[in-house]
Design an enzyme around this catalytic site. Structure first.
Site, PDB file in Angstrom:
ATOM      1  N   LYS A  79       0.855  -0.974  -0.098  1.00 16.80           N
ATOM      2  CA  LYS A  79      -0.122  -0.099   0.196  1.00 16.80           C
ATOM      3  C   LYS A  79       1.007   1.259   0.008  1.00 16.80           C
ATOM      4  O   LYS A  79       2.115   1.285   0.418  1.00 16.80           O
ATOM      5  CB  LYS A  79      -0.769   0.030   1.118  1.00 16.80           C
ATOM      6  CG  LYS A  79      -2.088   0.801   1.134  1.00 16.80           C
ATOM      7  CD  LYS A  79      -3.318   0.120   0.380  1.00 16.80           C
ATOM      8  CE  LYS A  79      -4.422   0.980   0.693  1.00 16.80           C
ATOM      9  NZ  LYS A  79      -5.597   0.279   0.119  1.00 16.80           N
ATOM     10  N   GLY A 179     -20.893   6.539   5.258  1.00 16.53           N
ATOM     11  CA  GLY A 179     -20.014   6.731   4.011  1.00 16.53           C
ATOM     12  C   GLY A 179     -20.525   6.502   2.783  1.00 16.53           C
ATOM     13  O   GLY A 179     -21.099   5.455   2.422  1.00 16.53           O
ATOM     14  N   GLY A 181     -19.475   7.578  -0.314  1.00 18.02           N
ATOM     15  CA  GLY A 181     -18.656   8.034  -1.377  1.00 18.02           C
ATOM     16  C   GLY A 181     -18.617   6.950  -2.639  1.00 18.02           C
ATOM     17  O   GLY A 181     -19.935   6.494  -2.976  1.00 18.02           O
ATOM     18  N   VAL A 183     -17.772   3.827  -2.910  1.00 13.72           N
ATOM     19  CA  VAL A 183     -18.324   2.763  -2.707  1.00 13.72           C
ATOM     20  C   VAL A 183     -19.775   2.581  -2.102  1.00 13.72           C
ATOM     21  O   VAL A 183     -20.566   2.042  -2.373  1.00 13.72           O
ATOM     22  CB  VAL A 183     -17.454   1.837  -1.561  1.00 13.72           C
ATOM     23  CG1 VAL A 183     -17.947   0.611  -1.126  1.00 13.72           C
ATOM     24  CG2 VAL A 183     -16.023   1.583  -2.250  1.00 13.72           C
TER      25      VAL A 183
HETATM   26  P1  NAD Z   1     -14.267   7.723  -1.015  1.00 12.68           P
HETATM   27  O1  NAD Z   1     -13.478   8.627  -0.710  1.00 12.68           O
HETATM   28  O2  NAD Z   1     -15.131   7.858  -2.494  1.00 12.68           O
HETATM   29  O3  NAD Z   1     -15.726   7.951  -0.007  1.00 12.68           O
HETATM   30  C1  NAD Z   1     -15.622   7.935   1.509  1.00 12.68           C
HETATM   31  C2  NAD Z   1     -16.879   8.736   1.918  1.00 12.68           C
HETATM   32  O4  NAD Z   1     -16.778   8.821   3.418  1.00 12.68           O
HETATM   33  C3  NAD Z   1     -16.833  10.252   1.723  1.00 12.68           C
HETATM   34  O5  NAD Z   1     -17.935  10.652   1.009  1.00 12.68           O
HETATM   35  C4  NAD Z   1     -16.448  10.821   3.089  1.00 12.68           C
HETATM   36  O6  NAD Z   1     -16.919  12.127   3.096  1.00 12.68           O
HETATM   37  C5  NAD Z   1     -17.273   9.763   4.005  1.00 12.68           C
HETATM   38  N1  NAD Z   1     -16.520   9.674   5.369  1.00 12.68           N
HETATM   39  C6  NAD Z   1     -15.396   9.698   5.644  1.00 12.68           C
HETATM   40  N2  NAD Z   1     -15.407   9.941   7.305  1.00 12.68           N
HETATM   41  C7  NAD Z   1     -16.608   9.724   7.472  1.00 12.68           C
HETATM   42  C8  NAD Z   1     -17.113   9.732   8.704  1.00 12.68           C
HETATM   43  N3  NAD Z   1     -16.575   9.638   9.944  1.00 12.68           N
HETATM   44  N4  NAD Z   1     -18.542   9.531   8.821  1.00 12.68           N
HETATM   45  C9  NAD Z   1     -19.063   9.481   7.864  1.00 12.68           C
HETATM   46  N5  NAD Z   1     -18.645   9.482   6.516  1.00 12.68           N
HETATM   47  C10 NAD Z   1     -17.516   9.671   6.219  1.00 12.68           C
HETATM   48  O7  NAD Z   1     -13.919   6.456  -0.616  1.00 12.68           O
HETATM   49  P2  NAD Z   1     -14.493   4.892  -1.139  1.00 12.68           P
HETATM   50  O8  NAD Z   1     -13.620   4.492  -2.360  1.00 12.68           O
HETATM   51  O9  NAD Z   1     -15.875   5.063  -1.283  1.00 12.68           O
HETATM   52  O10 NAD Z   1     -13.935   3.910   0.095  1.00 12.68           O
HETATM   53  C11 NAD Z   1     -14.616   3.878   0.980  1.00 12.68           C
HETATM   54  C12 NAD Z   1     -13.919   2.858   2.068  1.00 12.68           C
HETATM   55  O11 NAD Z   1     -13.850   1.542   1.331  1.00 12.68           O
HETATM   56  C13 NAD Z   1     -12.402   3.206   2.501  1.00 12.68           C
HETATM   57  O12 NAD Z   1     -11.944   2.704   3.647  1.00 12.68           O
HETATM   58  C14 NAD Z   1     -11.665   2.393   1.306  1.00 12.68           C
HETATM   59  O13 NAD Z   1     -10.436   1.973   1.592  1.00 12.68           O
HETATM   60  C15 NAD Z   1     -12.535   1.083   1.237  1.00 12.68           C
HETATM   61  N6  NAD Z   1     -12.344   0.464  -0.153  1.00 12.68           N
HETATM   62  C16 NAD Z   1     -12.663   1.054  -1.109  1.00 12.68           C
HETATM   63  C17 NAD Z   1     -12.491   0.196  -2.504  1.00 12.68           C
HETATM   64  C18 NAD Z   1     -12.932   0.961  -3.692  1.00 12.68           C
HETATM   65  O14 NAD Z   1     -13.251   0.127  -4.518  1.00 12.68           O
HETATM   66  N7  NAD Z   1     -12.980   1.996  -3.879  1.00 12.68           N
HETATM   67  C19 NAD Z   1     -12.334  -1.104  -2.384  1.00 12.68           C
HETATM   68  C20 NAD Z   1     -11.975  -1.820  -1.245  1.00 12.68           C
HETATM   69  C21 NAD Z   1     -11.949  -0.821   0.031  1.00 12.68           C
END
Ligand code: NAD
Length: 349
Positions: A79, A179, A181, A183
């Protein structure tokens, strides 16, 4: 750019990269290449201290070893993290320089998207390295992994519902999502289509309002999500949110979500277990994203069916973990970790 090898006994290689003229500082952690080149995304966040960023990289890299093994991919775990606010500090030049840091590891580490990154950013990183995936264009380009990640989490939610509530589908169940975002929003769409009721939150209140309206969901404040009464809680934001402070507040029967490193400690898994809350291990639930990225790294030509097969295998793995956890009356986290340790031991033998 300065690239310095750091001391990290449980990892194969860790480097700090720094270019003060660009305001670039970050770390690449290669935890294991036992199963293949280490693969895991790059995360950009405004960490308070460099030490916090390094710790994040080390923990996330270890998590990737487990995630990639659980998905049975020929990839190890690694990572990268960059210190900075992606909305302010990210530039094409900074991303290219990060690419050169990746290149310096000669293919032992492959990068891709994580929080704060997009497929367009991967293209800039690719100007500095050959070892980048999650590109939007190119022969094996796999693009944004989030929709596939969400599909994997949705499947894991179905398995959890079967084990915890004895129902084969999510229709009529209530799922609280933290969250919204990349995902979280995709997951909400799948849950809504499956007939689940939704309770949603994000620290970005406009995003919460938009998603709530889109899926007729109940919107709550970020701190209220832990105490929201639901059948399943799906954390899809940051790590460490299952801890001695949040767990006593939970009013759910199960936790299944996509965020990485949801458990703040091993103790958190025990706390959930004691409360009778079924925890679906995150590194199995969210493995869909790296499956999608792997098609690019491993140059898979029949992408759609390869991904479908791997998602099905992940679902079966989750089912095995939850079944064994019930039989042995232990936390599913403990079972998931021991399954991966066993896989790595067998491979090393
Ligand atoms: P992203 O940055 O698009 O979305 C994250 C969202 O969470 C944002 O909208 C942010 O405002 C919100 N957020 C942050 N802190 C918060 C809190 N305390 N309470 C409520 N909302 C909060 O990220 P993503 O790509 O959607 O990833 C989300 C999680 O999934 C991360 O932990 C990431 O490591 C994990 N993940 C993502 C993927 C992927 O394909 N994107 C794959 C595996 C794991």
């Amino acid at each position: 750019m300065d690239i310095t090898v750091m001391d990290a006994p449980e990892h194969e290689r860790v480097v700090e990269f720094k270019d003060t003229s660009l305001g670039l500082l970050g770390y690449i952690a290669v935890h294991s290449t036992q199963r293949g080149p280490a693969a895991g995304g790059v995360r950009m966040r405004p960490y308070d201290h460099a030490a916090e960023a390094l710790t994040d990289a080390l923990l996330l890299a270890r998590g990737m070893t487990f995630k990639n093994a659980a998905a049975d991919l020929a990839l190890g775990g690694g990572k990268a993290v960059i210190v900075g606010d992606p909305a302010v500090d990210k530039s094409a030049e900074l991303l290219r320089a990060f690419g050169r840091a990746v290149q310096s590891l000669n293919g032992t580490y492959w990068t891709a998207e994580d929080m704060g990154m997009t497929p367009a950013d991967m293209a800039h990183i690719g100007e500095g390295t050959d070892f980048v995936a999650g590109l939007a264009e190119g022969e094996f380009a796999s693009g944004d992994p989030s929709p596939i990640t969400a599909r994997g989490i949705f499947n894991a939610l179905c398995v959890t519902a079967q084990h915890r509530f004895g129902v084969p589908a999510l229709n009529g169940l209530t799922v609280s999502v933290q969250g919204l975002g990349h995902v979280g929003e995709h997951l909400c769409q799948l849950l809504h289509e499956a007939g689940a009721r939704l309770i949603v939150t994000d620290i970005d209140s406009r995003q919460t309002a938009r998603v709530a309206e889109r899926f007729a969901a109940q919107a709550v404040a970020p701190d209220a999500i832990y105490g929201a009464g639901a059948d399943i809680f799906a954390p899809c934001a940051i790590g460490g949110i299952l801890n001695p402070h949040s767990i006593p507040q939970l009013k759910v029967g199960a936790v299944t979500g996509g965020a990485n490193n949801q458990l703040a400690s091993e103790e958190a898994a025990q706390l959930l277990h004691k409360r009778g809350i079924l925890y679906a291990p995150d590194f199995v639930a969210n493995g869909g994203g790296i499956v999608n990225v792997a098609t690019e790294i491993l140059r898979v030509s029949d992408r759609a069916s390869w991904v479908d097969q791997r998602l099905q295998a992940l679902e079966q793995t989750m089912d095995r973990i939850l079944t064994r956890a019930k039989t042995e009356a232990v936390s599913p986290h403990q079972i998931a970790e021991s399954i991966v340790h066993e896989m790595l031991r067998q491979q090393a033998a």
